[in-house]
Design a protein around this motif. Structure first.
Motif, PDB file in Angstrom:
ATOM      1  N   GLY A   1       0.825  -1.207   0.000  1.00 55.56           N
ATOM      2  CA  GLY A   1       0.000   0.000   0.000  1.00 55.56           C
ATOM      3  C   GLY A   1       0.861   1.259   0.000  1.00 55.56           C
ATOM      4  O   GLY A   1       0.574   2.219  -0.723  1.00 55.56           O
TER       5      GLY A   1
ATOM      6  N   GLN B   1      -5.475   3.704  -6.375  1.00 55.02           N
ATOM      7  CA  GLN B   1      -6.475   2.647  -6.244  1.00 55.02           C
ATOM      8  C   GLN B   1      -5.848   1.382  -5.663  1.00 55.02           C
ATOM      9  O   GLN B   1      -6.454   0.721  -4.822  1.00 55.02           O
ATOM     10  CB  GLN B   1      -7.108   2.345  -7.601  1.00 55.02           C
ATOM     11  CG  GLN B   1      -8.214   1.292  -7.540  1.00 55.02           C
ATOM     12  CD  GLN B   1      -9.378   1.711  -6.657  1.00 55.02           C
ATOM     13  OE1 GLN B   1      -9.993   2.751  -6.881  1.00 55.02           O
ATOM     14  NE2 GLN B   1      -9.675   0.903  -5.632  1.00 55.02           N
ATOM     15  N   ASP B   2      -4.628   1.046  -6.112  1.00 52.36           N
ATOM     16  CA  ASP B   2      -3.940  -0.119  -5.543  1.00 52.36           C
ATOM     17  C   ASP B   2      -3.670   0.086  -4.060  1.00 52.36           C
ATOM     18  O   ASP B   2      -3.807  -0.848  -3.257  1.00 52.36           O
ATOM     19  CB  ASP B   2      -2.618  -0.357  -6.286  1.00 52.36           C
ATOM     20  CG  ASP B   2      -2.831  -0.851  -7.712  1.00 52.36           C
ATOM     21  OD1 ASP B   2      -3.944  -1.335  -7.996  1.00 52.36           O
ATOM     22  OD2 ASP B   2      -1.891  -0.741  -8.534  1.00 52.36           O
TER      23      ASP B   2
ATOM     24  N   ILE C   1      -5.412   1.889  -1.989  1.00 54.81           N
ATOM     25  CA  ILE C   1      -6.687   1.734  -1.272  1.00 54.81           C
ATOM     26  C   ILE C   1      -7.035   0.252  -1.099  1.00 54.81           C
ATOM     27  O   ILE C   1      -7.466  -0.184  -0.032  1.00 54.81           O
ATOM     28  CB  ILE C   1      -7.807   2.484  -2.033  1.00 54.81           C
ATOM     29  CG1 ILE C   1      -7.542   3.992  -1.984  1.00 54.81           C
ATOM     30  CG2 ILE C   1      -9.170   2.153  -1.441  1.00 54.81           C
ATOM     31  CD1 ILE C   1      -8.455   4.795  -2.896  1.00 54.81           C
ATOM     32  N   ASP C   2      -6.832  -0.513  -2.163  1.00 50.05           N
ATOM     33  CA  ASP C   2      -7.172  -1.937  -2.106  1.00 50.05           C
ATOM     34  C   ASP C   2      -6.304  -2.681  -1.089  1.00 50.05           C
ATOM     35  O   ASP C   2      -6.813  -3.469  -0.285  1.00 50.05           O
ATOM     36  CB  ASP C   2      -7.007  -2.566  -3.490  1.00 50.05           C
ATOM     37  CG  ASP C   2      -8.019  -2.039  -4.502  1.00 50.05           C
ATOM     38  OD1 ASP C   2      -9.052  -1.502  -4.063  1.00 50.05           O
ATOM     39  OD2 ASP C   2      -7.768  -2.158  -5.721  1.00 50.05           O
ATOM     40  N   TYR C   3      -4.994  -2.431  -1.124  1.00 51.49           N
ATOM     41  CA  TYR C   3      -4.106  -3.103  -0.179  1.00 51.49           C
ATOM     42  C   TYR C   3      -4.426  -2.716   1.260  1.00 51.49           C
ATOM     43  O   TYR C   3      -4.452  -3.563   2.156  1.00 51.49           O
ATOM     44  CB  TYR C   3      -2.638  -2.774  -0.493  1.00 51.49           C
ATOM     45  CG  TYR C   3      -2.093  -3.510  -1.691  1.00 51.49           C
ATOM     46  CD1 TYR C   3      -2.121  -4.909  -1.754  1.00 51.49           C
ATOM     47  CD2 TYR C   3      -1.527  -2.826  -2.764  1.00 51.49           C
ATOM     48  CE1 TYR C   3      -1.607  -5.586  -2.855  1.00 51.49           C
ATOM     49  CE2 TYR C   3      -1.013  -3.500  -3.867  1.00 51.49           C
ATOM     50  CZ  TYR C   3      -1.061  -4.876  -3.911  1.00 51.49           C
ATOM     51  OH  TYR C   3      -0.553  -5.547  -4.987  1.00 51.49           O
TER      52      TYR C   3
ATOM     53  N   ASN D   1      -7.230  -1.577   2.456  1.00 51.28           N
ATOM     54  CA  ASN D   1      -8.526  -2.128   2.882  1.00 51.28           C
ATOM     55  C   ASN D   1      -8.383  -3.601   3.284  1.00 51.28           C
ATOM     56  O   ASN D   1      -9.013  -4.057   4.239  1.00 51.28           O
ATOM     57  CB  ASN D   1      -9.557  -1.978   1.762  1.00 51.28           C
ATOM     58  CG  ASN D   1     -10.247  -0.624   1.777  1.00 51.28           C
ATOM     59  OD1 ASN D   1     -10.510  -0.076   2.852  1.00 51.28           O
ATOM     60  ND2 ASN D   1     -10.538  -0.076   0.603  1.00 51.28           N
ATOM     61  N   ARG D   2      -7.569  -4.324   2.536  1.00 52.02           N
ATOM     62  CA  ARG D   2      -7.317  -5.718   2.905  1.00 52.02           C
ATOM     63  C   ARG D   2      -6.627  -5.806   4.261  1.00 52.02           C
ATOM     64  O   ARG D   2      -6.935  -6.683   5.073  1.00 52.02           O
ATOM     65  CB  ARG D   2      -6.451  -6.386   1.834  1.00 52.02           C
ATOM     66  CG  ARG D   2      -7.174  -6.676   0.529  1.00 52.02           C
ATOM     67  CD  ARG D   2      -6.224  -7.183  -0.542  1.00 52.02           C
ATOM     68  NE  ARG D   2      -5.559  -8.426  -0.127  1.00 52.02           N
ATOM     69  CZ  ARG D   2      -4.615  -9.034  -0.847  1.00 52.02           C
ATOM     70  NH1 ARG D   2      -4.225  -8.491  -2.011  1.00 52.02           N
ATOM     71  NH2 ARG D   2      -4.068 -10.152  -0.428  1.00 52.02           N
TER      72      ARG D   2
ATOM     73  N   THR E   1      -7.787   8.237  -1.408  1.00 56.03           N
ATOM     74  CA  THR E   1      -9.058   8.480  -2.098  1.00 56.03           C
ATOM     75  C   THR E   1      -9.125   9.912  -2.619  1.00 56.03           C
ATOM     76  O   THR E   1      -9.533  10.163  -3.762  1.00 56.03           O
ATOM     77  CB  THR E   1     -10.233   8.205  -1.145  1.00 56.03           C
ATOM     78  OG1 THR E   1     -10.171   6.840  -0.695  1.00 56.03           O
ATOM     79  CG2 THR E   1     -11.560   8.444  -1.842  1.00 56.03           C
TER      80      THR E   1
ATOM     81  N   GLN F   1     -15.524   0.475  -6.377  1.00 49.34           N
ATOM     82  CA  GLN F   1     -16.236  -0.080  -5.240  1.00 49.34           C
ATOM     83  C   GLN F   1     -15.771  -1.506  -4.968  1.00 49.34           C
ATOM     84  O   GLN F   1     -15.609  -2.313  -5.893  1.00 49.34           O
ATOM     85  CB  GLN F   1     -17.749  -0.082  -5.510  1.00 49.34           C
ATOM     86  CG  GLN F   1     -18.339   1.310  -5.676  1.00 49.34           C
ATOM     87  CD  GLN F   1     -18.235   2.129  -4.407  1.00 49.34           C
ATOM     88  OE1 GLN F   1     -18.362   1.591  -3.300  1.00 49.34           O
ATOM     89  NE2 GLN F   1     -17.992   3.428  -4.564  1.00 49.34           N
ATOM     90  N   ALA F   2     -15.564  -1.804  -3.708  1.00 50.79           N
ATOM     91  CA  ALA F   2     -15.174  -3.162  -3.320  1.00 50.79           C
ATOM     92  C   ALA F   2     -16.332  -4.113  -3.550  1.00 50.79           C
ATOM     93  O   ALA F   2     -17.504  -3.721  -3.416  1.00 50.79           O
ATOM     94  CB  ALA F   2     -14.754  -3.201  -1.848  1.00 50.79           C
TER      95      ALA F   2
END
Length: 400
Positions: free
Chosen positions: A228, A238-239, A241-243, A245-246, A269, A281-282
């Protein structure tokens, strides 16, 4: 440490006593031998004096014999009780030389093969360190004294990271991996240290380490956080955010780092939106299953059970492991009863109701308190785990 050296000195004195006592005994024997020789010389001198007096006519033969007998009795009295001298094949110099060499060699061998450094470390670790620098120094001595201790190397690596020494930390984590194996957590720590040691520049080595860690454990938190950070620094918001969030999904609700992590997601964001992008969106999370079931006892069995008998109400997969997916424990006295079985009642995290499309409801009475075997049982027909309509279950059959 002082107690140790006092004990060692006492043992050394005991060892020296075995060498020095024979030397002291030989000196005593020598003194006794010298005294005996003196007494013999005095006896001979007395006999010669008597012979001179006899030749001069002062003593007759009878007096001569009496005087000689008196001198002999005195010699016998002076030499009585004297032990025979012991003959030593070692001689005097060798025991004295050994007495000097034993402590010197013993100290030298102990300093080379002994564990004085470990004794000192044990004493130090019994007291809390006063600073991070002192803790790091202790860990460095631990690693030096125990080069095969993976735990010591791991904690030293963490200490280096806390002191902003990522290059030293990366080397220490690499040594830890070589000793303890390529465990996901260790790989993640190594990758993080290497990333900061390289000046926050992503490299093939760091990528390979994080890929290997997440392949072995997709929830490895250090690798997720590092990926992240790298994505954020590379403006791949975006990557990032995804990492993150995980990673956020792995942290417990009361974890202090959640707030900082959520702040990072917010900043990523904002930057994504400011650059003209749109936050993806997840995927919607799978709805958790919740079955509502009412359990009662057949009328003809009420006289054959005891109020304290255990009642296990559970759901199990039609196609899957035989272990119950969700369980509630009651007693016969609680019947009739209505309970809810859901993902929160899972016996194991991977065995949730929502993970299996079709289940069967079971209620079992067990006087022994065992959910796997009992006296009476009731079973439902197979039904979807997503069923929301209330279910009814009657315990009416012998458990076979």
């Amino acid at each position: 440490m002082i107690d140790f050296w006092l004990a060692a000195g006492l043992l050394l004195l005991v060892a020296l006593s075995f060498l020095l006592i024979p030397v002291l005994r030989s000196r005593r024997a020598q003194r006794e031998e010298d005294r005996t020789a003196l007494n013999v010389a005095l006896y001979q001198e007395r006999v010669a004096e008597l012979q001179t007096q006899q030749e001069e006519g002062v003593l007759d033969a009878a007096q001569m014999d009496a005087g000689r007998a008196e001198a002999a009795r005195e010699l016998l009295a002076d030499t009585e009780g004297v032990e025979a001298p012991r003959v030593s094949r070692l001689g005097k110099p060798l025991p004295l030389l050994a007495a000097v060499l034993v402590p010197v060699l013993g100290l030298g061998l102990y300093m080379h093969y002994g564990a004085s450094d470990k004794v000192e470390l044990t004493r130090e670790f019994s007291q809390a360190p006063k600073s991070m620098e002192e803790m790091t120094q202790r860990l460095e001595r631990v690693v030096a004294a125990q080069p095969d201790s993976a735990e010591g190397m791991y904690f030293l690596g963490r200490a280096y990271m806390a002191q902003d020494r990522p290059a030293d930390a990366a080397k220490m984590f690499e040594r830890t991996v070589n000793l303890a194996g390529r465990q996901p957590e260790l790989l993640g720590q190594w990758a993080q240290a290497q990333y900061f040691a390289d000046g926050k520049k992503w490299s093939d080595k760091v990528q390979a380490l994080t890929d290997e860690a997440l392949k072995a454990d997709p929830k490895e938190v250090t690798s997720l956080g590092l990926l992240g950070i790298a994505a954020f620094e590379g403006e791949r918001y975006q990557d990032a955010i995804d990492y993150w969030n995980r990673l956020l999904a792995q942290l417990p609700p009361d974890d202090k780092s959640r707030e900082a992590l959520q702040g990072g997601i917010t900043r990523a964001t904002e930057k994504l939106v400011a650059s003209g992008g749109k936050v993806a969106q997840a995927p919607a999370a799978k709805a958790s299953a919740l079955l509502k079931v009412s359990v009662d006892l057949a009328a003809d069995l009420k006289a054959r059970v005891q109020p304290g008998d255990s009642v296990f109400i559970f759901a199990r997969a039609i196609s899957g492991p035989p272990a119950p997916l969700a369980v509630k424990r009651m007693t016969v006295a609680d019947l009739p009863v209505t309970v809810e079985l859901g993902d929160a009642d899972a016996m194991m995290p991977q065995l949730k109701l929502s993970n299996f499309p079709e289940v069967q409801l079971v209620a079992r009475i067990s006087r022994a308190g065992k959910p796997t075997a009992g006296e009476w049982i009731g079973r439902s027909q197979p039904l979807a785990s997503s069923t929301t309509a209330p279910q009814t279950l009657t315990i009416d059959s012998p458990d076979k």
